[in-house]
Design a protein around this motif. Structure first.
Motif, mmCIF file in Angstrom:
data_model
loop_
_atom_site.group_PDB
_atom_site.id
_atom_site.type_symbol
_atom_site.label_atom_id
_atom_site.label_comp_id
_atom_site.label_asym_id
_atom_site.label_seq_id
_atom_site.Cartn_x
_atom_site.Cartn_y
_atom_site.Cartn_z
ATOM 1 N N PRO A 1 -0.850 10.030 -2.568
ATOM 2 C CA PRO A 1 0.312 9.145 -2.736
ATOM 3 C C PRO A 1 1.391 9.425 -1.694
ATOM 4 O O PRO A 1 1.602 10.570 -1.284
ATOM 5 C CB PRO A 1 0.802 9.465 -4.147
ATOM 6 C CG PRO A 1 -0.392 10.042 -4.838
ATOM 7 C CD PRO A 1 -1.142 10.807 -3.777
ATOM 8 N N GLU B 1 0.857 -1.188 0.000
ATOM 9 C CA GLU B 1 0.000 0.000 0.000
ATOM 10 C C GLU B 1 0.889 1.233 0.000
ATOM 11 O O GLU B 1 1.873 1.315 0.755
ATOM 12 C CB GLU B 1 -0.914 -0.008 1.222
ATOM 13 C CG GLU B 1 -1.883 1.158 1.284
ATOM 14 C CD GLU B 1 -2.795 1.216 0.070
ATOM 15 O OE1 GLU B 1 -2.557 2.069 -0.808
ATOM 16 O OE2 GLU B 1 -3.719 0.389 -0.002
ATOM 17 N N ASN C 1 -10.432 0.625 -2.499
ATOM 18 C CA ASN C 1 -9.723 0.201 -1.298
ATOM 19 C C ASN C 1 -10.724 0.011 -0.163
ATOM 20 O O ASN C 1 -10.981 0.918 0.628
ATOM 21 C CB ASN C 1 -8.667 1.239 -0.912
ATOM 22 C CG ASN C 1 -7.730 0.708 0.158
ATOM 23 O OD1 ASN C 1 -7.615 -0.493 0.336
ATOM 24 N ND2 ASN C 1 -7.087 1.607 0.876
ATOM 25 N N LYS D 1 -0.412 4.789 -0.378
ATOM 26 C CA LYS D 1 -1.168 6.036 -0.313
ATOM 27 C C LYS D 1 -1.866 6.112 1.042
ATOM 28 O O LYS D 1 -2.073 5.102 1.720
ATOM 29 C CB LYS D 1 -2.189 6.136 -1.441
ATOM 30 C CG LYS D 1 -3.255 5.086 -1.403
ATOM 31 C CD LYS D 1 -4.193 5.240 -2.577
ATOM 32 C CE LYS D 1 -5.279 4.183 -2.551
ATOM 33 N NZ LYS D 1 -4.754 2.822 -2.476
ATOM 34 N N GLU E 1 -10.627 0.708 -11.995
ATOM 35 C CA GLU E 1 -9.633 0.485 -10.946
ATOM 36 C C GLU E 1 -10.326 -0.128 -9.724
ATOM 37 O O GLU E 1 -11.518 0.077 -9.495
ATOM 38 C CB GLU E 1 -8.976 1.817 -10.572
ATOM 39 C CG GLU E 1 -7.697 1.662 -9.775
ATOM 40 C CD GLU E 1 -6.977 2.994 -9.626
ATOM 41 O OE1 GLU E 1 -5.771 3.067 -9.932
ATOM 42 O OE2 GLU E 1 -7.621 3.974 -9.193
ATOM 43 N N GLY F 1 -6.218 8.981 0.101
ATOM 44 C CA GLY F 1 -5.870 8.751 -1.300
ATOM 45 C C GLY F 1 -4.661 9.533 -1.778
ATOM 46 O O GLY F 1 -4.350 9.515 -2.972
ATOM 47 N N THR G 1 -11.687 5.161 -6.119
ATOM 48 C CA THR G 1 -10.801 4.021 -6.319
ATOM 49 C C THR G 1 -9.619 4.097 -5.364
ATOM 50 O O THR G 1 -9.439 5.071 -4.635
ATOM 51 C CB THR G 1 -10.281 3.994 -7.767
ATOM 52 O OG1 THR G 1 -9.370 5.087 -7.951
ATOM 53 C CG2 THR G 1 -11.426 4.113 -8.749
ATOM 54 N N GLU G 2 -8.778 3.063 -5.401
ATOM 55 C CA GLU G 2 -7.649 3.006 -4.481
ATOM 56 C C GLU G 2 -6.629 4.114 -4.733
ATOM 57 O O GLU G 2 -5.851 4.451 -3.850
ATOM 58 C CB GLU G 2 -6.966 1.641 -4.580
ATOM 59 C CG GLU G 2 -6.442 1.289 -5.951
ATOM 60 C CD GLU G 2 -5.888 -0.129 -6.025
ATOM 61 O OE1 GLU G 2 -5.942 -0.819 -4.980
ATOM 62 O OE2 GLU G 2 -5.415 -0.537 -7.096
ATOM 63 N N SER G 3 -6.612 4.702 -5.939
ATOM 64 C CA SER G 3 -5.699 5.823 -6.198
ATOM 65 C C SER G 3 -6.390 7.173 -6.010
ATOM 66 O O SER G 3 -5.812 8.211 -6.315
ATOM 67 C CB SER G 3 -5.130 5.728 -7.615
ATOM 68 O OG SER G 3 -6.146 5.955 -8.575
ATOM 69 N N LYS H 1 -7.951 6.253 -17.485
ATOM 70 C CA LYS H 1 -7.969 5.074 -16.603
ATOM 71 C C LYS H 1 -9.366 4.476 -16.653
ATOM 72 O O LYS H 1 -10.293 4.998 -16.040
ATOM 73 C CB LYS H 1 -7.622 5.466 -15.167
ATOM 74 C CG LYS H 1 -7.469 4.285 -14.217
ATOM 75 C CD LYS H 1 -6.198 3.509 -14.495
ATOM 76 C CE LYS H 1 -5.946 2.429 -13.454
ATOM 77 N NZ LYS H 1 -4.729 1.649 -13.734
#
Length: 813
Positions: free
Chosen positions: A123, A115, A269, A117, A266, A121, A211-213, A263
């Motif tokens: 980074p 993981e 999370n 981030k 995705e 969310g 999303t996870e990003s 994208k």
């Protein structure tokens, strides 16, 4: 209570006092992984290799490979979660379990996941970098904390768990949202209301919509910025509301399409709940329904092949890895149904049979359905009529009197009902075949049309005692209107025998007053040169003519009016198609002329090389790559109304190509304008086109046809067909399938386990899907990786994307 055995065992192993050094590793036989950082050692056994991994100083050792024959030890900086996996017969892979966990135990001081981030969310900053924040914790100062890359860690034992420095200059550090490992007691101060998922999140109904990003999710009912087939209409039971993360297709965890044009989709999370739900279904040696809850120990397929272990990748590589799907109970090599097939199955240890169904007794005492076996063409007789009121009918008809496809009896979509095999055990309610379980006046079925609940079936009452009949071949002779001509009148068979100037025609068999050796009944037996009737044996563009009885005038044209445009309904064949969906490499021979829009694209010498589709009397749709050899229309001919590739039937129409048009942005789709329109007959009917930007849901049963390469299967030289489902692009682009090669203007269709597919010679042909009572062309056969290869579906140009271009070309030319 309710914790899966596998995960509880993993937790206990990680938590226990250190025993055997190999207890810290997960073993996988027969695989090899690609890694940049590695060291080679010579050791006598796996334990010595594990000691080398534990003592590795050149990098953080996440696992090792050991080859028994060479006694070679290879320590690795990566594992299967971070690199590519290959098959290698002699190798054994050992991975440190601590690096496979994507969850934390307690405060997560030993968390070694990837993981990267924060819970918001943002980074993470790399631990070795000094910008935008100058860190107190670095890899040099804290080597045992394994501060690699920008992964979340807890080097200072923070009670709130793993954290990282962020890439946001305004936020020096923040905590990461690492889920608690299954089987752990909730820590003091944790929020008990945080959303979590069971298993792979297939039943997740929460409100997470990023999303996870950190990307915002696209609404499921929207087609911008990404077109897709995951709609409520196609997935009615998957709770596709708003833009919430969901898992409608059995992915590893919930996901969504994103609002970023770059994208497509995705994962989200969402932490895993601390305990599995109670096991559902019957954990016995029998199955109910499709057996998705079967947990028995049968490990032999219906044909007697031994099942391959789920955690092995040979002889067949696959994506159903037990660790990825904790609730599917993929133990040992037992038959299971993780993907909603019609019954449990397994990959086999037979290299020539990738997968097969298993024969498992039904929990209600009924005999299990026998997996379908392809029958020889001549044995495929079907029961086409019923006796009395049809209560005893056991044929395979599956269409209603208005042409609607029947709903499967064990399905509750689109219509819920109680006519199931449990309530009517003697009614033989199999698949979607027409039946009469309630003693109605004749066989019927629920329809796949949401607006029409049920209808009687398209069946006739038997005459006498006839129970089994083969379908009658259709009439194949053209019957043109004798009082008018289509196009240039090459098929005119009327009785006009005077020229436009009133001269009487000379008989074709006579040589007086005009001698002619070429156009006679003997030289042109198929041109209808009877008596002295006007004909067009040479295809003269001006129409029928004849030799005259006037010695001063050798020949003249006849004055025969043009026929009015033929009225027809697109996508409706006069002969009901077989709708073969067998396992057109291994398809079946079609009923003659049951796909009347199929054309054969040929060289100027008449050699078949591609398929195509009649979409209008004067227009054909095909693939651009079929036209690569020449840009001259005169290089091509179009044959219509044929069933045999030899094209000797009297129903065959041959047309020259007047113009050709390739899609300007290099999509593999093209239009051909015929020099003269096709004559609409029972054997030549255009297909329907879809609505602009119409999207299939990924579950439709569609059909492909062609004379292409049959790879040694029966049916060479005859039009063949096969049916298989459309596969959503998201699935088709997975690494194990076509690995991102499928573009958004294309679609996939085929059996992911192999067996049927289009092949060389089918290119340019149609992929059609039944919509209510007519067929609509959704795809043009374009490309594929081999023919009928497992996990390599065929790829088709998505016709609905090119409706404006098609209309523009046809209207302006």
């Amino acid at each position: 209570m309710g914790i899966s055995t596998a995960n509880l065992l993993l937790f206990l192993l990680l938590s226990s006092v250190k025993g055997d050094i190999l207890d810290d590793y997960l073993r996988t036989d027969g695989v090899w992984i690609l890694t940049r950082n590695k060291e080679f050692y010579s050791t006598n056994n796996e334990k010595e290799c594990a000691e080398k991994c534990d003592a590795e100083i050149n990098f953080n050792c996440r696992g090792f490979l050991f080859t028994k024959k060479k006694l070679q030890c290879l320590t690795l900086a990566e594992n299967t979660k971070t690199t590519v996996v290959f098959h290698s017969e002699d190798a054994v892979l050992y991975e440190k379990k601590i690096y496979l966990l994507q969850c934390k135990r307690g405060i997560g001081k030993d968390y070694r996941g990837t993981e990267a981030k924060t819970w918001r969310g943002i980074p993470c900053q790399k631990w070795a970098e000094k910008s935008p924040h100058n860190p107190n914790f670095t890899p040099e100062k804290h080597p045992r904390a394994e501060l690699e890359e920008n992964y979340c860690r807890n080097p200072d034992g923070d009670v709130r768990g793993p954290w990282c420095y962020t890439t946001d200059p305004a936020t020096r550090f923040d905590y990461c949202n690492i889920p608690e490992c299954e089987g752990q007691v909730m820590q003091t101060g944790e929020d008990p209301t945080v959303e979590c998922m069971e298993c792979n999140g297939e039943d997740y109904h929460g409100n997470v919509s990023r999303t996870e990003s950190g990307l915002e999710c696209q609404r499921w009912d929207a087609q911008e910025p990404h077109m897709h087939g995951y709609t409520l209409k196609h997935f009615p039971g998957k709770d596709l509301k708003m833009n919430y993360c969901r898992n409608p297709d059995g992915e590893l965890r919930p996901w969504c399409f994103t609002m970023s044009p770059t994208k497509r989709w995705e994962y989200c999370n969402i932490p895993r709940c601390t305990m599995h739900p109670p096991a559902s279904g019957l954990g016995s040696q029998c199955i109910s329904g499709n057996g998705d809850d079967y947990r028995g120990r049968i490990a032999i397929t219906a044909s007697g092949n031994t099942c391959q272990h789920w955690n092995l990748q040979f002889p067949h590589k696959h994506g159903w890895i037990p660790d990825r799907y904790p609730c599917k109970n993929l133990e040992e090599n037992y038959c299971r149904n993780p993907d909603g097939e019609k019954m449990p199955w397994c990959y086999t240890t037979n290299a020539t049979a990738r997968w097969e169904y298993c024969t498992i007794p039904s929990c209600d005492g009924k005999e299990p359905d026998t997996p379908a076996v392809d029958q020889p063409e001549q044995a495929q007789a079907t029961e086409e009529c019923y006796q009395g009121n049809g209560v005893s009918y056991r044929g395979t008809a599956s269409f209603t009197i208005t042409g609607k496809k029947c709903q499967a009896w064990n399905s509750m979509s689109p219509h819920r009902h109680n006519k199931t095999s449990e309530h009517f055990p003697n009614a033989d309610l199999r698949q979607n075949y027409c039946r009469n379980p309630d003693a109605d006046s004749r066989p019927w079925c629920y329809t796949t049309d949401p607006s029409v609940r049920w209808e009687y079936c398209n069946l006739k009452r038997c005459n006498g005692n006839v129970q089994m009949t083969l379908p009658k071949p259709p009439q194949t002779t053209l019957e043109p209107n004798p009082d008018c001509i289509h196009s240039n009148g090459i098929d005119y068979r009327g009785t006009v025998a005077r020229t436009a100037r009133g001269r009487t025609c000379q008989e074709w068999s006579s040589q007086t007053p005009h001698k002619h050796d070429y156009f006679t009944p003997r030289t042109h037996p198929k041109s209808g040169l009877e008596k002295n009737y006007c004909r067009n044996p040479d295809g003269d563009v001006n129409g029928p003519w004849c030799y005259t009885t006037d010695p001063r005038k050798a020949w003249e044209y006849c004055d025969i009016p043009k026929c009015p445009p033929t009225q027809y309904e697109c996508g409706k064949a006069k002969t009901r198609p077989k709708l073969c969906a067998q396992r057109i490499v291994a398809g079946c021979i079609s009923h003659p002329h049951s796909w009347p829009w199929q054309i054969s694209l040929r060289t100027s010498y008449g050699l078949h090389f591609c398929g195509g589709t009649l979409i209008d009397p004067q227009w054909v749709l095909t693939a651009s790559h079929c036209l690569e050899k020449s840009s001259r229309p005169s290089s091509y001919k179009v044959y219509l109304g044929l069933h045999e590739e030899r094209a000797l039937e009297t129903s065959v129409q041959k047309r020259d190509v007047e113009k050709l048009f390739k899609e300007p942005h290099r999509a593999d789709i093209a239009l051909l304008k015929l020099r003269s329109p096709a004559i609409i007959t029972d054997q030549v009917i255009p297909v329907c086109l879809p609505k602009e930007n119409a999207v299939l849901g990924g579950r439709e049963e569609c059909y492909v046809t062609g004379w292409g390469d049959t790879k040694g299967t029966p049916g060479e030289g005859y039009l063949k067909e096969t049916g298989f489902p459309v596969i959503e692009n998201k699935i088709c682009n997975r690494p194990e399938f076509l690995n991102g090669r499928v573009k958004k203007h294309e679609l996939c269709a085929g059996n992911i386990h192999g067996g049927t597919d289009t092949c060389q010679g089918d290119s340019g042909g149609p992929l059609v899907c039944l919509d209510q009572d007519r067929f609509v062309q959704h795809g043009v056969t374009s490309w594929g990786l081999g023919c009928a290869q497992p996990m390599k579906p065929g790829v088709y140009v998505r016709v609905s994307n090119y409706i404006p271009w098609i209309k523009s070309i046809m209207e302006n030319n």
